[in-house]
Design a protein around this motif. Structure first.
Motif, PDB file in Angstrom:
ATOM      1  N   GLY B 146      30.171  40.711  25.760  1.00  0.00           N
ATOM      2  CA  GLY B 146      28.716  40.702  25.659  1.00  0.00           C
ATOM      3  C   GLY B 146      28.245  41.184  24.302  1.00  0.00           C
ATOM      4  N   ALA B 147      28.931  42.185  23.753  1.00  0.00           N
ATOM      5  CA  ALA B 147      28.514  42.772  22.487  1.00  0.00           C
ATOM      6  C   ALA B 147      28.544  41.765  21.343  1.00  0.00           C
ATOM      7  CB  ALA B 147      29.411  43.961  22.151  1.00  0.00           C
ATOM      8  N   VAL B 148      29.383  40.726  21.437  1.00  0.00           N
ATOM      9  CA  VAL B 148      29.437  39.737  20.363  1.00  0.00           C
ATOM     10  C   VAL B 148      29.052  38.346  20.858  1.00  0.00           C
ATOM     11  CG1 VAL B 148      31.034  40.934  18.840  1.00  0.00           C
ATOM     12  CG2 VAL B 148      31.949  39.590  20.715  1.00  0.00           C
ATOM     13  N   GLY B 149      28.408  38.293  22.038  1.00  0.00           N
ATOM     14  CA  GLY B 149      27.876  37.019  22.516  1.00  0.00           C
ATOM     15  C   GLY B 149      28.920  35.968  22.847  1.00  0.00           C
ATOM     16  N   ILE B 150      30.084  36.418  23.342  1.00  0.00           N
ATOM     17  CA  ILE B 150      31.119  35.448  23.720  1.00  0.00           C
ATOM     18  C   ILE B 150      30.877  34.991  25.148  1.00  0.00           C
ATOM     19  CG2 ILE B 150      33.591  35.122  24.177  1.00  0.00           C
ATOM     20  CD1 ILE B 150      33.313  35.522  21.302  1.00  0.00           C
ATOM     21  N   ARG B 151      30.728  33.673  25.345  1.00  0.00           N
ATOM     22  CA  ARG B 151      30.530  33.170  26.701  1.00  0.00           C
ATOM     23  C   ARG B 151      31.769  32.458  27.215  1.00  0.00           C
ATOM     24  NH1 ARG B 151      24.608  31.755  24.983  1.00  0.00           N
ATOM     25  NH2 ARG B 151      25.458  32.839  23.176  1.00  0.00           N
ATOM     26  N   ASN B 152      32.492  31.786  26.307  1.00  0.00           N
ATOM     27  CA  ASN B 152      33.750  31.165  26.712  1.00  0.00           C
ATOM     28  C   ASN B 152      34.868  32.184  26.493  1.00  0.00           C
ATOM     29  OD1 ASN B 152      36.058  29.707  27.068  1.00  0.00           O
ATOM     30  ND2 ASN B 152      35.464  27.998  25.753  1.00  0.00           N
ATOM     31  N   THR B 153      35.308  32.822  27.596  1.00  0.00           N
ATOM     32  CA  THR B 153      36.258  33.931  27.450  1.00  0.00           C
ATOM     33  C   THR B 153      37.713  33.459  27.484  1.00  0.00           C
ATOM     34  OG1 THR B 153      36.261  34.335  29.818  1.00  0.00           O
ATOM     35  CG2 THR B 153      34.656  35.555  28.519  1.00  0.00           C
ATOM     36  N   ARG B 154      37.925  32.155  27.607  1.00  0.00           N
ATOM     37  CA  ARG B 154      39.276  31.564  27.647  1.00  0.00           C
ATOM     38  C   ARG B 154      40.206  32.291  28.623  1.00  0.00           C
ATOM     39  NH1 ARG B 154      41.391  31.559  22.217  1.00  0.00           N
ATOM     40  NH2 ARG B 154      42.988  30.116  22.911  1.00  0.00           N
ATOM     41  N   HIS B 155      41.365  32.746  28.157  1.00  0.00           N
ATOM     42  CA  HIS B 155      42.345  33.292  29.105  1.00  0.00           C
ATOM     43  C   HIS B 155      42.205  34.804  29.312  1.00  0.00           C
ATOM     44  CE1 HIS B 155      43.765  33.284  25.043  1.00  0.00           C
ATOM     45  NE2 HIS B 155      44.831  34.006  25.307  1.00  0.00           N
ATOM     46  N   ALA B 156      41.077  35.383  28.886  1.00  0.00           N
ATOM     47  CA  ALA B 156      40.940  36.844  28.982  1.00  0.00           C
ATOM     48  C   ALA B 156      40.988  37.347  30.423  1.00  0.00           C
ATOM     49  CB  ALA B 156      39.642  37.283  28.316  1.00  0.00           C
ATOM     50  N   LEU B 157      40.257  36.675  31.328  1.00  0.00           N
ATOM     51  CA  LEU B 157      40.223  37.166  32.713  1.00  0.00           C
ATOM     52  C   LEU B 157      41.566  37.009  33.424  1.00  0.00           C
ATOM     53  CD1 LEU B 157      38.513  38.514  34.857  1.00  0.00           C
ATOM     54  CD2 LEU B 157      37.826  36.259  35.642  1.00  0.00           C
ATOM     55  N   PRO B 158      42.195  35.808  33.368  1.00  0.00           N
ATOM     56  CA  PRO B 158      43.525  35.724  34.019  1.00  0.00           C
ATOM     57  C   PRO B 158      44.517  36.738  33.431  1.00  0.00           C
ATOM     58  CG  PRO B 158      42.962  33.662  32.908  1.00  0.00           C
ATOM     59  CD  PRO B 158      41.734  34.494  32.927  1.00  0.00           C
ATOM     60  N   THR B 159      44.455  36.959  32.112  1.00  0.00           N
ATOM     61  CA  THR B 159      45.353  37.951  31.515  1.00  0.00           C
ATOM     62  C   THR B 159      45.089  39.331  32.108  1.00  0.00           C
ATOM     63  OG1 THR B 159      45.373  36.727  29.438  1.00  0.00           O
ATOM     64  CG2 THR B 159      46.106  39.010  29.350  1.00  0.00           C
ATOM     65  N   GLY B 160      43.812  39.720  32.143  1.00  0.00           N
ATOM     66  CA  GLY B 160      43.460  41.044  32.655  1.00  0.00           C
ATOM     67  C   GLY B 160      43.851  41.225  34.117  1.00  0.00           C
ATOM     68  N   LEU B 161      43.590  40.183  34.939  1.00  0.00           N
ATOM     69  CA  LEU B 161      43.892  40.309  36.366  1.00  0.00           C
ATOM     70  C   LEU B 161      45.391  40.322  36.633  1.00  0.00           C
ATOM     71  CD1 LEU B 161      41.112  38.101  38.016  1.00  0.00           C
ATOM     72  CD2 LEU B 161      41.214  40.578  37.766  1.00  0.00           C
ATOM     73  N   LEU B 162      46.136  39.486  35.887  1.00  0.00           N
ATOM     74  CA  LEU B 162      47.596  39.502  36.041  1.00  0.00           C
ATOM     75  C   LEU B 162      48.163  40.857  35.635  1.00  0.00           C
ATOM     76  CD1 LEU B 162      48.635  35.941  34.783  1.00  0.00           C
ATOM     77  CD2 LEU B 162      49.070  36.914  37.045  1.00  0.00           C
ATOM     78  N   ALA B 163      47.598  41.426  34.553  1.00  0.00           N
ATOM     79  CA  ALA B 163      48.054  42.743  34.110  1.00  0.00           C
ATOM     80  C   ALA B 163      47.752  43.800  35.170  1.00  0.00           C
ATOM     81  CB  ALA B 163      47.399  43.120  32.791  1.00  0.00           C
ATOM     82  N   ASP B 164      46.582  43.681  35.828  1.00  0.00           N
ATOM     83  CA  ASP B 164      46.248  44.620  36.898  1.00  0.00           C
ATOM     84  C   ASP B 164      47.247  44.498  38.045  1.00  0.00           C
ATOM     85  OD1 ASP B 164      44.071  45.693  35.630  1.00  0.00           O
ATOM     86  OD2 ASP B 164      42.666  44.232  36.469  1.00  0.00           O
ATOM     87  N   PHE B 165      47.592  43.245  38.355  1.00  0.00           N
ATOM     88  CA  PHE B 165      48.548  43.011  39.431  1.00  0.00           C
ATOM     89  C   PHE B 165      49.906  43.629  39.096  1.00  0.00           C
ATOM     90  CE2 PHE B 165      51.600  40.121  41.653  1.00  0.00           C
ATOM     91  CZ  PHE B 165      51.292  40.526  42.944  1.00  0.00           C
ATOM     92  N   VAL B 166      50.344  43.433  37.842  1.00  0.00           N
ATOM     93  CA  VAL B 166      51.619  44.013  37.413  1.00  0.00           C
ATOM     94  C   VAL B 166      51.545  45.537  37.433  1.00  0.00           C
ATOM     95  CG1 VAL B 166      53.168  44.291  35.443  1.00  0.00           C
ATOM     96  CG2 VAL B 166      52.380  42.029  36.097  1.00  0.00           C
ATOM     97  N   ALA B 167      50.401  46.092  37.016  1.00  0.00           N
ATOM     98  CA  ALA B 167      50.242  47.550  37.053  1.00  0.00           C
ATOM     99  C   ALA B 167      50.401  48.049  38.481  1.00  0.00           C
ATOM    100  CB  ALA B 167      48.865  47.947  36.517  1.00  0.00           C
ATOM    101  N   PHE B 168      49.871  47.288  39.444  1.00  0.00           N
ATOM    102  CA  PHE B 168      49.979  47.672  40.843  1.00  0.00           C
ATOM    103  C   PHE B 168      51.438  47.654  41.312  1.00  0.00           C
ATOM    104  CE2 PHE B 168      49.112  46.492  45.448  1.00  0.00           C
ATOM    105  CZ  PHE B 168      48.927  47.808  45.817  1.00  0.00           C
TER     106      PHE B 168
END
Lengths: 318, 179
Positions: B146-168
């Motif tokens: 949001g701070a830099v007005g990015i709307r197309n976040t590409r693979h950021a969300l799948p990366t973050g969620l997969l990392a959360d899953f691995v952390a679990f």
């Protein structure tokens, strides 16, 4: 991807709420319009026009009958304020406190009456009966309230950032003009050229990213956010497609969200408050779990960048 | 462990004042007009915070709707067979699902879970490890992009969620190892 998940959260949320409400309506899960049999000892001599505090007793079978569930082990006693309009009729205001079955609190919440419920009281023969206000669409009301409340909270969070952002961006600007951020970037060059190949090694973005990650590791959330947002701004200066995330931004956020934690301060505080005999026991396990996740996150961010649907050259600038 | 802990806690207490002192005095040494430059930098703080607002509002509202509807219970019923296969304890499942969505929500779940299953047993240590080792992915993405007005976040969300899953998974593994 974010588009779909964002929409899915809203659609699934609203449909689930609607589904639950429809189910509860078909079950009449709040016993709407079914009178409750209650016993009130002190009420026999109350003339019309008087007002007093009484205690109602509700049996287990009444609870089960109205709330259509077998999950009550016992009846309950409800404190109420009664005002009699005649010898045989009156109005009750029930106090809904924590001792009562949770359904009563849910009803009060759905009616927006803050911890009280209103009921009509009538005598038929020797029995007192009360009729509560009808309740319906509990979950949809909850969804509406939650959406409006959190919209305000989100603005408060953002406004709350202003002070801390101003402070750190000011200090950072001084460090930047003094050339410190560039020095810092050069120091960690061997790591960052591999992690962020599209960022020049002595770019100010690198310095800010390092500061953000170090602050996160030490659990300094307040300082980490301004550093991180500064880093995003610097990364965006290198971004040829406005509005599209670059590979480096995604790798940086992967590092940030899975960040290696040295001291998980909040979790330790909660454990301590909950009476743990060794609150800091989780330092080791958190460190190892977050280290594993960080290594994985960086790797997966590099791999996913090559997947067709996420590829940089396929993303269109605005 | 105790030595490590005291070193880190001293570091986090000293870091902020030390950093401020060092940055500003180094700036003065390099003949930077510290106050003027700092004010100039601080001006940006307001703009960035205001720029985040629409992103944060929309992100938090969608999560709030999901939470208020009670859809999480339904979601847990759906994924339960899968997670049972991997050997994930069902008591920690609400925590694992809430952690990337909401910071305050997962804080509440951590507290409730520890009250129900104890703080020092496998489940208690697992949920607190989980809380301590990952960030609120959706919040971070909304604020940072949001701070830099990015709307197309590409693979950021799948990366973050997969990392959360691995952390679990890693938390389940490491907690199992030490308990």
């Amino acid at each position: 991807m974010l588009n779909h998940i964002w929409l899915a959260l809203i659609v699934i949320g609203i449909l689930t709420a609607a589904g639950r409400d429809i189910y509860e309506v078909t079950q009449n899960a709040y016993g709407n319009d079914i009178p409750w049999q209650v016993s009130i000892d002190e009420l026999e001599q109350s003339p019309a026009g008087t007002e007093r505090t009484v205690s109602l007793r509700v049996t287990q079978s009444e609870l089960r009958r109205h709330f259509v569930t077998d999950s009550f082990d016992d009846g309950c006693e409800i404190k109420a304020r009664v005002s009699m309009s005649g010898a045989d009729a009156g109005t009750l205001i029930l106090t809904v406190d924590k001792g009562l079955p949770a359904r009563f609190a849910t009803m009060a919440e759905a009616l927006g009456s803050e911890g009280t419920l209103t009921a009509q009281l009538r005598r038929s023969g020797e029995q007192w009966r009360m009729t509560l206000e009808p309740v319906s669409l509990v979950y949809l009301k909850r969804v509406t309230n939650a959406a409006f409340d959190i919209a305000g909270v989100a603005v408060q969070i953002a406004i709350g950032l202003i002070g801390i952002m101003a402070l750190w961006l000011g200090v950072m600007k001084v460090a930047e003009q003094a050339g410190l951020i560039t020095h810092l970037a050069r120091l960690v060059r061997p790591i960052t050229v591999r992690l962020f190949p599209d960022v020049p090694a002595d770019h100010p973005a690198v310095g800010s990213m390092i500061m953000n990650i170090s602050a996160n590791m030490l659990g300094l959330g307040n300082a980490a956010t301004p550093f991180g947002l500064k880093a995003m701004e610097e990364l965006d200066k290198l971004n040829p497609k406005h509005g599209v995330a670059t590979d480096s931004m995604v790798t940086f956020l992967a590092l940030n969200t899975s960040c290696v934690t040295l001291i998980p301060a909040t979790a330790i505080a909660v454990r301590s408050a909950a009476g743990s005999s060794d609150p800091a026991f989780i330092i080791g396990t958190s460190f190892l779990a977050s280290l594993t996740a960080t290594i994985f996150a960086v790797t997966i961010s590099k791999l996913l960048a090559r997947v067709k649907m996420f590829r940089w050259d396929r993303a269109e600038a605005e | 462990m105790d030595v490590f802990r005291s070193i880190v806690s001293i570091l986090s207490a000293v870091a902020i004042p030390a950093l401020m002192l060092f940055f500003l005095s180094y700036g003065a040494f390099k003949k930077v007009k510290v106050y003027e430059v700092a004010v100039e930098g601080a001006k940006e703080g307001f703009n960035i915070a205001v720029r985040i607002i629409p992103y944060l509002v929309l992100m938090l509202v969608s999560i709030a709707i999901f939470r208020a509807s009670g859809a999480m219970d339904v979601f847990i019923t759906v994924v339960r067979p899968l997670t049972d296969l991997v050997g994930i304890p069902p008591e920690a499942l609400p925590m694992a699902i809430m952690r990337p969505l909401s910071g305050s929500g997962s804080l509440g779940i951590m507290t409730e879970t520890m009250q129900a299953y104890g703080t020092d047993g496998f489940i208690g240590v697992l949920v607190s490890t989980l809380y301590g080792s990952t960030e609120t992915t959706f919040y971070v993405l909304a604020v940072y992009f949001g701070a830099v007005g990015i709307r197309n976040t590409r693979h950021a969300l799948p990366t973050g969620l997969l990392a959360d899953f691995v952390a679990f998974l890693a938390a389940v593994f490491f907690v199992g190892l030490v308990l």
